[in-house]
Write a protein that holds these residues in place. Structure first.
Motif, PDB file in Angstrom:
ATOM      1  N   ASP A 103       0.550  -1.418   0.021  1.00  0.00           N
ATOM      2  CA  ASP A 103       0.059   0.009  -0.121  1.00  0.00           C
ATOM      3  C   ASP A 103       0.880   1.070  -0.039  1.00  0.00           C
ATOM      4  OD1 ASP A 103      -2.415  -1.528  -0.175  1.00  0.00           O
ATOM      5  OD2 ASP A 103      -2.754  -1.388   2.254  1.00  0.00           O
ATOM      6  N   ARG A 104       2.348   1.133   0.467  1.00  0.00           N
ATOM      7  CA  ARG A 104       2.958   2.217   0.464  1.00  0.00           C
ATOM      8  C   ARG A 104       3.919   2.349  -0.768  1.00  0.00           C
ATOM      9  NH1 ARG A 104       3.745   4.952   5.130  1.00  0.00           N
ATOM     10  NH2 ARG A 104       2.515   4.069   6.823  1.00  0.00           N
ATOM     11  N   LEU A 105       4.356   1.303  -1.311  1.00  0.00           N
ATOM     12  CA  LEU A 105       5.166   1.245  -2.503  1.00  0.00           C
ATOM     13  C   LEU A 105       4.803   0.734  -3.684  1.00  0.00           C
ATOM     14  CD1 LEU A 105       8.285   1.619  -3.143  1.00  0.00           C
ATOM     15  CD2 LEU A 105       8.586  -0.759  -2.400  1.00  0.00           C
ATOM     16  N   SER A 106       4.897   1.558  -4.787  1.00  0.00           N
ATOM     17  CA  SER A 106       4.506   0.939  -6.188  1.00  0.00           C
ATOM     18  C   SER A 106       5.525   1.617  -7.190  1.00  0.00           C
ATOM     19  CB  SER A 106       3.359   1.666  -6.424  1.00  0.00           C
ATOM     20  OG  SER A 106       3.353   2.970  -6.493  1.00  0.00           O
ATOM     21  N   PHE A 107       5.564   0.821  -8.364  1.00  0.00           N
ATOM     22  CA  PHE A 107       6.523   1.070  -9.705  1.00  0.00           C
ATOM     23  C   PHE A 107       5.888   1.030 -10.515  1.00  0.00           C
ATOM     24  CE2 PHE A 107       8.808  -1.337  -6.309  1.00  0.00           C
ATOM     25  CZ  PHE A 107      10.150  -0.700  -6.072  1.00  0.00           C
ATOM     26  N   LEU A 108       6.322   2.047 -11.827  1.00  0.00           N
ATOM     27  CA  LEU A 108       5.680   2.005 -12.900  1.00  0.00           C
ATOM     28  C   LEU A 108       6.901   2.176 -13.932  1.00  0.00           C
ATOM     29  CD1 LEU A 108       3.229   2.696 -14.811  1.00  0.00           C
ATOM     30  CD2 LEU A 108       3.492   4.890 -14.360  1.00  0.00           C
ATOM     31  N   ILE A 109       6.831   1.491 -15.015  1.00  0.00           N
ATOM     32  CA  ILE A 109       7.766   1.625 -16.049  1.00  0.00           C
ATOM     33  C   ILE A 109       7.117   1.739 -17.356  1.00  0.00           C
ATOM     34  CG2 ILE A 109       9.717   0.127 -17.274  1.00  0.00           C
ATOM     35  CD1 ILE A 109      10.173  -1.374 -14.867  1.00  0.00           C
ATOM     36  N   PHE A 148       7.359   5.109  -6.582  1.00  0.00           N
ATOM     37  CA  PHE A 148       6.556   6.024  -5.551  1.00  0.00           C
ATOM     38  C   PHE A 148       6.463   5.305  -4.123  1.00  0.00           C
ATOM     39  CE2 PHE A 148       4.479   6.140  -9.839  1.00  0.00           C
ATOM     40  CZ  PHE A 148       4.572   7.257 -10.278  1.00  0.00           C
ATOM     41  N   TYR A 149       6.627   6.254  -3.097  1.00  0.00           N
ATOM     42  CA  TYR A 149       6.920   5.431  -1.731  1.00  0.00           C
ATOM     43  C   TYR A 149       6.203   6.601  -0.881  1.00  0.00           C
ATOM     44  CZ  TYR A 149       8.154   3.570   2.818  1.00  0.00           C
ATOM     45  OH  TYR A 149       8.241   3.163   3.870  1.00  0.00           O
ATOM     46  N   LYS A 150       5.183   5.857  -0.235  1.00  0.00           N
ATOM     47  CA  LYS A 150       4.283   6.876   0.796  1.00  0.00           C
ATOM     48  C   LYS A 150       5.024   6.747   1.942  1.00  0.00           C
ATOM     49  CE  LYS A 150      -0.432   7.665   2.589  1.00  0.00           C
ATOM     50  NZ  LYS A 150      -1.757   6.970   2.676  1.00  0.00           N
ATOM     51  N   ILE A 151       5.562   8.029   2.400  1.00  0.00           N
ATOM     52  CA  ILE A 151       6.343   7.828   3.643  1.00  0.00           C
ATOM     53  C   ILE A 151       5.752   7.802   4.837  1.00  0.00           C
ATOM     54  CG2 ILE A 151       7.944   9.470   5.016  1.00  0.00           C
ATOM     55  CD1 ILE A 151       8.820  10.375   2.391  1.00  0.00           C
ATOM     56  N   ASN A 152       4.516   8.731   4.826  1.00  0.00           N
ATOM     57  CA  ASN A 152       3.392   8.648   5.860  1.00  0.00           C
ATOM     58  C   ASN A 152       1.981   9.431   5.373  1.00  0.00           C
ATOM     59  OD1 ASN A 152       3.970  11.509   6.244  1.00  0.00           O
ATOM     60  ND2 ASN A 152       5.425  11.269   7.215  1.00  0.00           N
ATOM     61  N   ASP A 153       1.123   9.790   6.078  1.00  0.00           N
ATOM     62  CA  ASP A 153      -0.086  10.462   5.552  1.00  0.00           C
ATOM     63  C   ASP A 153       0.044  11.475   4.834  1.00  0.00           C
ATOM     64  OD1 ASP A 153      -1.422   8.242   6.226  1.00  0.00           O
ATOM     65  OD2 ASP A 153      -2.082   9.077   8.176  1.00  0.00           O
ATOM     66  N   SER A 154       1.123  12.485   4.903  1.00  0.00           N
ATOM     67  CA  SER A 154       1.563  13.547   4.400  1.00  0.00           C
ATOM     68  C   SER A 154       2.670  13.645   3.455  1.00  0.00           C
ATOM     69  CB  SER A 154       1.869  14.644   5.852  1.00  0.00           C
ATOM     70  OG  SER A 154       1.012  14.888   6.736  1.00  0.00           O
ATOM     71  N   TRP A 155       3.469  12.687   3.518  1.00  0.00           N
ATOM     72  CA  TRP A 155       4.624  12.884   2.358  1.00  0.00           C
ATOM     73  C   TRP A 155       4.753  11.772   1.578  1.00  0.00           C
ATOM     74  CZ3 TRP A 155       7.467  17.015   1.562  1.00  0.00           C
ATOM     75  CH2 TRP A 155       7.280  18.236   2.662  1.00  0.00           C
ATOM     76  N   THR A 156       5.015  11.855   0.413  1.00  0.00           N
ATOM     77  CA  THR A 156       5.131  10.789  -0.700  1.00  0.00           C
ATOM     78  C   THR A 156       6.489  11.194  -1.391  1.00  0.00           C
ATOM     79  OG1 THR A 156       2.977  10.434  -1.033  1.00  0.00           O
ATOM     80  CG2 THR A 156       4.406   9.828  -2.656  1.00  0.00           C
ATOM     81  N   SER A 157       7.340  10.187  -1.690  1.00  0.00           N
ATOM     82  CA  SER A 157       8.470  10.374  -2.336  1.00  0.00           C
ATOM     83  C   SER A 157       8.428   9.552  -3.957  1.00  0.00           C
ATOM     84  CB  SER A 157       9.599   9.413  -1.648  1.00  0.00           C
ATOM     85  OG  SER A 157      10.792   9.225  -2.493  1.00  0.00           O
ATOM     86  N   GLN A 158       8.768  10.543  -4.806  1.00  0.00           N
ATOM     87  CA  GLN A 158       8.654   9.980  -6.117  1.00  0.00           C
ATOM     88  C   GLN A 158      10.200  10.102  -6.848  1.00  0.00           C
ATOM     89  OE1 GLN A 158       7.776  12.611  -9.116  1.00  0.00           O
ATOM     90  NE2 GLN A 158       7.933  11.127 -10.653  1.00  0.00           N
ATOM     91  N   THR A 159      10.750   8.957  -7.243  1.00  0.00           N
ATOM     92  CA  THR A 159      11.909   8.880  -7.835  1.00  0.00           C
ATOM     93  C   THR A 159      11.783   8.232  -9.359  1.00  0.00           C
ATOM     94  OG1 THR A 159      12.874   8.031  -5.910  1.00  0.00           O
ATOM     95  CG2 THR A 159      14.202   7.807  -7.739  1.00  0.00           C
ATOM     96  N   ALA A 160      12.352   9.169 -10.303  1.00  0.00           N
ATOM     97  CA  ALA A 160      12.125   9.127 -11.602  1.00  0.00           C
ATOM     98  C   ALA A 160      13.395   9.067 -12.519  1.00  0.00           C
ATOM     99  CB  ALA A 160      11.247  10.092 -12.087  1.00  0.00           C
ATOM    100  N   ILE A 161      13.653   8.155 -13.286  1.00  0.00           N
ATOM    101  CA  ILE A 161      14.945   7.779 -14.220  1.00  0.00           C
ATOM    102  C   ILE A 161      14.323   7.750 -15.636  1.00  0.00           C
ATOM    103  CG2 ILE A 161      17.012   6.621 -14.626  1.00  0.00           C
ATOM    104  CD1 ILE A 161      16.918   5.606 -11.932  1.00  0.00           C
ATOM    105  N   SER A 162      14.954   8.466 -16.559  1.00  0.00           N
ATOM    106  CA  SER A 162      14.554   8.525 -17.681  1.00  0.00           C
ATOM    107  C   SER A 162      15.821   8.416 -18.828  1.00  0.00           C
ATOM    108  CB  SER A 162      13.596   9.499 -18.352  1.00  0.00           C
ATOM    109  OG  SER A 162      14.293  10.710 -18.540  1.00  0.00           O
ATOM    110  N   LYS A 163      15.771   7.624 -19.712  1.00  0.00           N
ATOM    111  CA  LYS A 163      16.769   7.475 -20.875  1.00  0.00           C
ATOM    112  C   LYS A 163      16.084   7.642 -22.338  1.00  0.00           C
ATOM    113  CE  LYS A 163      20.373   5.326 -20.709  1.00  0.00           C
ATOM    114  NZ  LYS A 163      21.528   6.412 -20.138  1.00  0.00           N
ATOM    115  N   THR A 164      16.778   8.499 -23.052  1.00  0.00           N
ATOM    116  CA  THR A 164      16.055   8.665 -24.493  1.00  0.00           C
ATOM    117  C   THR A 164      17.294   8.770 -25.218  1.00  0.00           C
ATOM    118  OG1 THR A 164      14.711  10.077 -25.803  1.00  0.00           O
ATOM    119  CG2 THR A 164      16.082  11.152 -24.020  1.00  0.00           C
ATOM    120  N   SER A 165      16.965   8.076 -26.648  1.00  0.00           N
ATOM    121  CA  SER A 165      17.821   8.280 -27.912  1.00  0.00           C
ATOM    122  C   SER A 165      17.108   8.366 -29.136  1.00  0.00           C
ATOM    123  CB  SER A 165      18.562   6.723 -27.798  1.00  0.00           C
ATOM    124  OG  SER A 165      19.274   6.907 -29.168  1.00  0.00           O
ATOM    125  N   ALA A 166      17.763   9.332 -29.928  1.00  0.00           N
ATOM    126  CA  ALA A 166      17.171   9.718 -31.072  1.00  0.00           C
ATOM    127  C   ALA A 166      18.077   9.882 -32.125  1.00  0.00           C
ATOM    128  CB  ALA A 166      16.257  11.234 -30.880  1.00  0.00           C
TER     129      ALA A 166
END
Length: 819
Positions: A317-323, A381-399
């Protein structure tokens, strides 16, 4: 015989009785799900964990699960943007259990704050945390943005990004995708400044070609200099274009589409989603498209294969990932572009005087360019507590760009015998360029109270790295092109140097457009061998304080450290502040807003030239400041969205040069520009089945300080003064016509001064109105749409000191099947 009949009746009675008893032994679970933010409760997932049984809610939030064995279960209720709820229930023999529940909004989901599927006004999908990096509703946000929904794109049978952006007021095409290295994506004018679609889910997403719309959930055109939250790498002073992609969901489903049309259009897309485990905590979705299309001109084509897999994983309920990933293989001829002179008086001043036949491409299908690209994004996405959420994002792109790129340029060579018309030179090179970019973000998102004042805050760090490797060739001239009405003999003798009538060129083009001939010309060209690297280290914070439920203020600040590995003197630091106020005289219905926003550009070093003496010059960052105010509306239960706003943007510290000759060039950094305008947008659902999207924009732009030959003139990136867009559709709701619908709309563009200056004079593209229409029929399973674009077959052009002809009348048919 009578005994046999009696036995048959007894057997049938026994079977029916057994079936009845069996059904009575099982139970039913039903109930109603509500949302704490009063949004539509349709399409909420309700499943019994461990059984594979589940359903979704109707428009009122009701659900029902039938024929459930007796026992103890866990009822899981979930929706995108809301905290999942699990309830322990016990079902007895033959019981009809009623289990209601309410789920609450959760800021940890970046992709969608509100569920929009059940709205009648299905073109309105305003809410997205990516716009402000905070869970703000549209009426709470002091910044203006336009959202283009995937539902609208489907109804209009949109197959390219250029047509998609026609639905946003204030944005105009400057030139279409060229495919050339590092900047081959299309350019658009937004509030009078050039911008490219470079943001994907709020992160950098670079492309050298035309973007495919198959994976688009919605497009946000975020307006104004947004350097504070997004930096300078993906924005312009007019704003930025952010594409939000489709994400996995918790049930099996999908859609397959085939579209065919004029100019050899064939397009197949597939959208398939499936859970990968029983608890539906791991979900997979793939969007793919194959696209093949020719041009309305005498040459030109595009072929593309697009694949976009995505995966979501809810660990707890606190931790989720999206790719999210996207892979595009694209090959095309680059678009026809006529570059007008920028340093001498124009020979013609409008399309009629030019006499250009827009069916002529002046290119060849033998000379194409490949622009493969990919984008990889991972978010945690990590829900630290009822007030704070952490979002860490990494992206790589090539053209990458590999192939032939050409353009026509109105040169300075004089042909006195030519009394009318223009002579262009065809410049061509072989592109061999790769752009690689990496971005790492860490955001902390808070929602808490200090006393009675609610604070919503985002604090973040951002690292951006971009490398450009260029091994392409220099440009060579591949023939001259004459466009005009002078006689054949004069043109051949004076332009092409041909005096023998038997050898006269009748096409006005003496270039060699075969691959072998072009390669032979390029064999003598220089070859580039360059590699550049840029790094940007950033920190930012933005806080929205609610002094009252109806009164809030936003304060934001960003600091960027820009570094260039090839030139240490290019290192710069820039600060970008942002302030905004929102007052809602009618809460959640009417808001009055005002903002101050800042954007910046890191300016590359240059050299003053005085004969043989070269003096290096280092410049400060260039800045743009915006003042804006207006009103936003959300009336009649989401049936009417409206935005009306006025803005003024001032650019200072612009770098320009005074060039008297190749050995006499002096740079200055005191240039200035002012753009101001008015915008209006309406998204309405006045009656059931009837939806309207409409917009209007006025842009006034002038160079106010700088080179005397440009002061007081309109910049070439400003586009037309007046533009408007409209799309209205009606789907019949009852009787024998239920499911049928019609759509009608189009775009208006006023006169556009694509070249404007004291030396060159003015070249004006005429105003135009393009009308489109469609007819469609569909239900929950399939949809068929027939559409005609540019009904009146109007000649249209865009430009940025260039002339590019746009598509003529075309027809298309699209069939979709959902499962």
């Amino acid at each position: 015989m009578k005994i046999k009949s009696t036995l048959a009746i007894l057997c049938l009675f026994f079977v029916l009785s057994s079936g009845t008893n069996w059904a009575q032994e099982k139970g039913t679970i039903k109930g109603q799900i509500t949302l704490n933010d009063k949004q539509s409760p349709e399409n909420i997932s309700v499943i019994l964990k461990g059984t594979g049984l589940g359903t979704i809610t109707d428009s009122k939030g009701n659900y029902k699960l039938k024929n459930i064995k007796t026992g103890n279960y866990t009822l899981k209720i979930s929706a995108i943007g809301y905290i999942t709820k699990e309830l322990k229930i016990s079902l007895t023999k033959g019981q009809e259990l009623t289990q209601d529940a309410t789920i609450i909004a959760n800021s940890e989901e970046l992709s969608e704050v509100l569920i929009n599927g059940g709205k009648k006004n299905h073109f309105a999908k305003k809410e997205n945390q990516q716009v402000s990096r905070l869970a703000l509703k549209n009426l709470e946000n002091p910044q203006v943005y336009t959202t283009i929904s995937s539902e609208l794109l489907k109804e209009q049978v949109v197959t390219n990004i250029d047509d998609a952006l026609k639905n946003a007021p204030g944005i105009q095409p400057l030139w279409t995708s060229t495919g050339r290295g590092s900047d081959g994506a299309g350019y658009f004018s937004l509030r009078g400044f050039a911008v490219q679609p470079r943001a994907l889910n709020g992160l950098p997403g670079i492309s050298n070609g035309s973007l495919d719309p198959a994976n688009i959930d919605k497009i946000e055109v975020i307006k104004g200099p947004s350097g504070t939250l997004f930096g300078s790498t993906i924005v312009s002073y007019g704003g930025l274009i952010n594409i939000t992609t489709k994400t996995p969901y918790e049930r099996f489903g999908g859609e397959i589409n085939y579209t065919t049309g004029s100019y050899g259009l064939n397009r197949v897309t597939a959208d398939i989603n499936t859970p990968l485990n029983e608890d539906k905590t791991v979900n997979f979705r793939i969007n793919t498209a194959y696209h093949s299309e020719n041009s309305f001109q005498d040459a030109g084509f595009r072929k593309a294969l697009f694949v976009a897999p995505s995966l979501s994983y809810k660990a707890s309920d606190r931790l989720s990932f999206l790719i999210n990933t996207e892979f595009l293989s694209n090959e095309a001829t680059n678009a026809t572009m006529l570059f007008l002179t920028r340093s001498t008086p124009l020979r013609v001043n409008n399309i009629d005087e030019l006499g250009y036949d827009n069916k002529r491409s002046y290119t060849s299908n033998n000379l194409s360019i490949k622009t493969p690209s990919f984008n990889l994004q991972g978010q945690m996405f990590y829900k630290i507590n009822d007030s704070w959420t952490s979002q860490t994002a990494i992206s790589k792109t090539s053209a990458k760009s590999e192939g032939y790129y050409s353009y026509l340029f109105e040169g300075t060579t004089s042909f006195p015998a030519i009394t009318e018309g223009v002579v262009f030179a065809r410049y061509i090179n072989y592109q061999n360029s790769t752009t690689l970019a990496t971005d790492i973000q860490q955001n902390f998102i808070g929602d808490f109270k200090i006393g009675n004042m609610r604070n919503r805050i985002v604090a973040g760090l951002d690292y951006f790295n971009r490398q450009i490797i260029d091994n392409g060739t220099g440009y060579i001239v591949n023939g001259r092109i004459y466009i005009g009405n002078d006689d054949l003999q004069t043109v051949n003798e004076n332009v092409f140097g041909i005096t023998n009538p038997a050898q006269y060129i009748t096409t006005g083009d003496n270039g060699k457009l075969s691959k072998n001939a072009t390669d032979a010309l390029l064999a003598g060209a220089t070859v580039n061998n360059s590699k550049t690297k840029q790094e940007v280290y950033s920190a930012y914070v933005s806080n929205v304080i609610n002094f009252l439920p109806s009164l809030s203020a936003m304060a934001s600040l960003r600091v960027d450290r820009f570094m260039n590995a090839q030139n240490g003197t290019y290192n710069q630091t820039a600060l970008s502040p942002k302030f905004g106020m929102v007052f809602q005289p009618i809460l959640d219905k009417v808001s009055l807003f005002a903002n101050y926003m800042n954007g910046f550009t890191n300016v590359a070093p240059a050299e003053d030239i005085n004969g043989t003496t070269r003096t290096p010059r280092v410049f400060n960052p260039e800045h743009a400041d915006q003042l804006e105010f207006g009103t936003k509306l959300n009336l009649f239960g989401d049936k009417l969205y409206g935005t009306f706003n006025y803005y003024k943007i001032k650019v200072t510290d612009r770098v320009y040069n005074i060039r008297n000759s190749a050995t006499d060039i002096t740079y200055f950094q005191n240039g200035a520009q002012k753009n101001e305008g008015f915008e209006a947008e309406i998204i309405a659902n006045p009656i059931s089945g009837f939806n309207i999207v409409a917009g209007y924009s006025y842009v006034d732009a002038n160079v106010t300080k700088g080179d005397a030959t440009t002061v007081g003139y309109r910049p070439t990136s400003a586009g037309a003064y007046n533009t408007a867009n409209l799309w209205a559709s009606y789907r019949f709701q009852e009787n024998t016509l239920k499911g049928f619908g019609i759509g009608f709309g189009g775009n208006y563009s006023g006169e556009n001064k694509i070249t404007h200056g004291a030396v060159t004079g003015t070249f004006t593209i005429p105003e135009y109105t393009v009308l489109n229409s469609s007819i469609f029929y569909g239900n929950d399973k399939f949809n068929l749409t027939l559409k005609i674009d540019n009904i009146a077959n109007v000649d249209t052009y865009d430009g940025w000191s260039t002339i590019h002809p746009r598509n003529m009348r075309s027809a298309s048919a699209s069939f979709s099947y959902k499962f």
